[in-house]
Design an enzyme around this catalytic site. Structure first.
Site, PDB file in Angstrom:
ATOM      1  N   GLY A  68      60.997  95.798  77.379  1.00  0.00           N
ATOM      2  CA  GLY A  68      62.388  95.192  76.755  1.00  0.00           C
ATOM      3  C   GLY A  68      63.683  95.702  77.392  1.00  0.00           C
ATOM      4  O   GLY A  68      64.636  95.294  76.974  1.00  0.00           O
ATOM      5  N   LYS A 106      93.770  87.186  49.063  1.00  0.00           N
ATOM      6  CA  LYS A 106      92.249  87.353  49.540  1.00  0.00           C
ATOM      7  C   LYS A 106      92.102  88.785  49.080  1.00  0.00           C
ATOM      8  O   LYS A 106      92.649  89.655  49.824  1.00  0.00           O
ATOM      9  CB  LYS A 106      92.130  86.933  50.840  1.00  0.00           C
ATOM     10  CG  LYS A 106      90.756  87.196  51.316  1.00  0.00           C
ATOM     11  CD  LYS A 106      90.372  87.080  52.676  1.00  0.00           C
ATOM     12  CE  LYS A 106      89.074  87.536  53.489  1.00  0.00           C
ATOM     13  NZ  LYS A 106      89.194  87.291  54.861  1.00  0.00           N
TER      14      LYS A 106
END
Length: 322
Positions: free
Chosen positions: A38, A206
């Site tokens: 990895g 918002k």
């Protein structure tokens, strides 16, 4: 300034190729290798000793790489460029990750914008270039190295002018939240000047609690008008959806949306396609493979190329940031 070298990681090669074409410079060669465990290796193959090096790379998630993996590769590559003797390293990142978490809203909240700046500087980045940061003040204050903040406004404005030049109805520029009012107001002023007629402003309230968005009250008059919603980023599309619905309820006749960055995560395309949106325009700061019919892509590669050219030639760069 020494010779120019332009790099990109494999994941951003398409956009970087457009920048290279606009700049008239080839992309320099590099190597990326992934190992079975990895880990990975990335290094320049072209000689960069004494060179003025530019790494063009947006930091975003893709199908085969996370934001964090892409960031780590960039950091390692910048470190390798420094160790190889680059005279100056500029990170050209049209979309800069972790820009939305720029202040503490809860006890012990992290400040990823500041941490990201520290990481880039630690590996040897001397200049950072981005396009329409979510919070300009936070972006500029996070870095100690030189920063350049480019604006997509000219691209968005030209798109809007093409759609609205002969429109006889009232025009309104609407910010989908209070945080974007200044951004929308700047475009409104320029649009009004270019059209030679008044353009009104409005915004939508918002409130965010975690992942939940509430509010939706529209402040301003849009009845019978053509509404231009202006934002820096379309991610899930929830904020834009609320703004469109609020404008429609208030009597808007046509609704268009402009944004610097189109992330379009989750079901954003499907959700936005159900709304009465005449057009949605975003830049290609993030790759867009299959845009719906009424979505439009604006090329910001020439802007990036011009910024690189002016940085390499020692200015003037500030003209691109106003």
């Amino acid at each position: 300034m020494s010779r120019l070298k332009l790099f990109s990681l494999d994941a951003g090669a398409d956009f970087a190729g457009r920048v290279a074409a606009a700049l008239g410079e080839p992309l320099a060669r590099h190597e990326e290798r992934c190992f079975a465990d990895g880990e990975h290796k990335v290094r320049p193959l072209d000689d960069v000793e004494g060179a003025d090096v530019f790494l063009v790379q947006s930091l975003h998630r893709e199908q085969y790489s996370s934001v964090d993996e892409k960031l780590l590769r960039c950091l390692f590559f910048i470190g390798a460029l420094r160790d190889a003797g680059a005279a100056r390293i500029t990170a050209v990142m049209p979309y800069l990750c972790y820009g939305r978490k720029d202040r503490r809203t809860k006890l012990h909240d992290p400040l990823p914008t500041r941490y990201l700046a520290s990481l880039l500087e630690a590996v040897g980045t001397q200049v950072v270039v981005t396009l329409d940061a979510h919070n300009l003040s936070a972006y500029e204050n996070a870095f100690r190295c030189r920063t350049l903040h480019l604006l997509s406004e000219p691209l968005l404005l030209e798109f809007a002018l093409g759609r609205l030049k002969t429109e006889p109805r009232p025009l309104v520029v609407l910010s989908p939240d209070e945080g974007g009012i200044k951004r929308a107001e700047k475009l409104r002023e320029t649009l009004s000047e270019r059209l030679g007629r008044p353009v009104s402003s409005a915004f939508v309230e918002k409130y965010r609690q975690g992942e939940k968005i509430s509010g939706g009250t529209l402040v301003g008059e849009v009845r019978g008008a053509v509404v231009l919603i202006v934002d820096d980023l379309i991610a899930s599309g929830a904020t834009l959806s609320r703004a469109v619905e609020a404008a429609q309820r208030a009597g808007a006749q046509r609704i268009l949306a402009l944004a610097s960055h189109g992330q379009f995560s989750g079901d954003a395309f499907a959700d936005l396609s159900q709304l009465p949106l005449e057009a949605v325009a975003v830049t290609n700061s993030l790759p867009q493979l299959h845009l719906p019919q009424n979505f439009h892509l604006l090329d910001c590669a020439p802007l990036m190329a011009e910024a690189i050219r002016r940085l390499h030639d020692c200015g003037p760069v500030s003209e691109l940031t106003l």
